[in-house]
Design an enzyme around this catalytic site. Structure first.
Site, PDB file in Angstrom:
ATOM      1  N   CYS A  49       0.816  -1.209   0.000  1.00  0.00           N
ATOM      2  CA  CYS A  49       0.000   0.000   0.000  1.00  0.00           C
ATOM      3  C   CYS A  49       0.858   1.270   0.000  1.00  0.00           C
ATOM      4  O   CYS A  49       1.677   1.464   0.897  1.00  0.00           O
ATOM      5  CB  CYS A  49      -0.903  -0.002   1.234  1.00  0.00           C
ATOM      6  SG  CYS A  49      -1.789   1.541   1.510  1.00  0.00           S
ATOM      7  N   TYR A 192      -5.353   5.495  -9.221  1.00  0.00           N
ATOM      8  CA  TYR A 192      -6.510   4.701  -8.800  1.00  0.00           C
ATOM      9  C   TYR A 192      -7.754   5.097  -9.590  1.00  0.00           C
ATOM     10  O   TYR A 192      -8.592   4.247  -9.924  1.00  0.00           O
ATOM     11  CB  TYR A 192      -6.762   4.873  -7.300  1.00  0.00           C
ATOM     12  CG  TYR A 192      -5.787   4.100  -6.448  1.00  0.00           C
ATOM     13  CD1 TYR A 192      -6.075   2.805  -6.027  1.00  0.00           C
ATOM     14  CD2 TYR A 192      -4.564   4.649  -6.067  1.00  0.00           C
ATOM     15  CE1 TYR A 192      -5.175   2.080  -5.259  1.00  0.00           C
ATOM     16  CE2 TYR A 192      -3.657   3.936  -5.296  1.00  0.00           C
ATOM     17  CZ  TYR A 192      -3.965   2.650  -4.895  1.00  0.00           C
ATOM     18  OH  TYR A 192      -3.073   1.938  -4.139  1.00  0.00           O
TER      19      TYR A 192
END
Length: 325
Positions: A49, A192
């Site tokens: 992440c 994203y």
């Protein structure tokens, strides 16, 4: 309520990230609810992440390893409970199951979800990393990476091994905030918005914004070593965690293939420059990064095949020293 990033879509098919929930602050004030104390706090992360990785980068470069412990989850999302279908971050059963990942020795949790449920019995949001945990009060202090890195930057200076490093100096704060804003929207979150879009139009808009922002960075970095001048700051760490994943993951998995990082003369060397800052390379686990993205999003990559390349050597020489420091 969205339980993972894959659920955060608008009616137009665009990805819209929801805000973090736990927003308490650790301070140097010994009378605050969460005072800066050595050994009291624990950072839960995923090497995969980028938001969690920037917190780990701060922990390393500020020299907080001895004051704040950390644990990484397994890279690939798995079922977090037998009673529903939620897929998310889980801990390995033992410290040898997944190299780099560790079991939760503090709370015995099987998943990050369990930590959220320990902290709040009626929690209904996403179960994200990073999680900054208070061992004393057995609760989540904060799960917003932008706030965690600010705390690590200043509030632990009395116990940090590198207290003089200030990545958010007063004279640059206005510039840092300005750059953070367009880098977050265009690049950090922009990849994203490209990858999770479910309609062509929001994807096209996100790609346009992404490459306009990358081109802007390239132009700035043609004149100076870092984004705010010739000194490393917060904006560089925040950008780095996206760039280090770009060619290995985002170009393929998130369809950000209009131009590769390696095709940007300045951005590519800039990424190598930051990777070679003492402590930073230990926060980059490319095996975890690739296992997570290619293995946790079946709507994007249904068979979970992990590409073999490009295996970029970020420890290779760069030319960023040409700028004065």
């Amino acid at each position: 309520m969205a339980r993972s990033a894959l659920d955060e879509l608008s009616e137009s098919g665009a990805f819209v990230r929801t805000a973090s929930t736990f927003r308490n602050l650790i301070t140097r004030d010994p009378n605050s609810p969460f005072p800066a104390e050595s050994g009291r706090y624990h950072l839960y992360i995923s090497y995969a992440c980028p938001w969690a990785s920037r917190c780990l980068a701060y922990l390393k470069i500020k020299g907080l390893d001895k004051a704040i412990s950390f644990t990484s989850v397994k890279p690939k999302w798995e079922r977090t409970k037998d009673t529903d279908e939620h897929m998310g971050w889980v801990f390995p059963a033992s410290d040898t199951e997944e190299p780099g990942a560790g079991s939760d020795s503090l709370n015995g949790a099987k998943s990050i979800r369990e930590l959220y449920e320990l902290a709040s019995t009626d929690y209904s949001g996403k179960y994200t990393v990073p999680v900054l945990w208070d061992k004393k009060l057995k609760t989540i202090v904060n799960n917003e990476s932008s706030e965690i890195i600010r705390m690590f930057n200043t509030e632990f200076n009395d116990i940090a091994e590198n207290p003089s490093l200030d990545l958010y100096p007063p004279h640059l704060q206005a510039l840092i905030n300005e750059i953070n804003d367009w880098i977050y929207n265009g690049i950090n979150n922009g990849v994203y918005k490209c990858g999770f879009a479910k309609q062509q139009e929001p994807y096209d808009e996100a790609v346009k914004s992404l490459y306009e922002s990358l081109d802007k960075c390239e132009e700035i970095l043609s004149k100076q070593r870092f984004l705010c001048g010739n000194t490393l700051t917060e904006v560089d760490i925040r950008l780095f965690v996206t760039l280090i994943r770009f060619d290995e993951v985002y170009a393929v998995h998130f369809k950000c293939n209009k131009k590769l990082l390696r095709e940007y003369l300045n951005l590519f060397d800039y990424t190598k420059d930051i990777f070679q800052v003492p402590g930073i390379s230990s926060t980059v686990n490319m095996e975890h990064i690739k296992k997570h993205y290619y293995g946790s999003h079946p709507s994007i990559n249904p068979y979970g095949i992990i590409p073999q390349g490009p295996d970029i050597d970020f420890s290779a020489p760069h030319d960023r020293e040409r700028f004065s420091t």
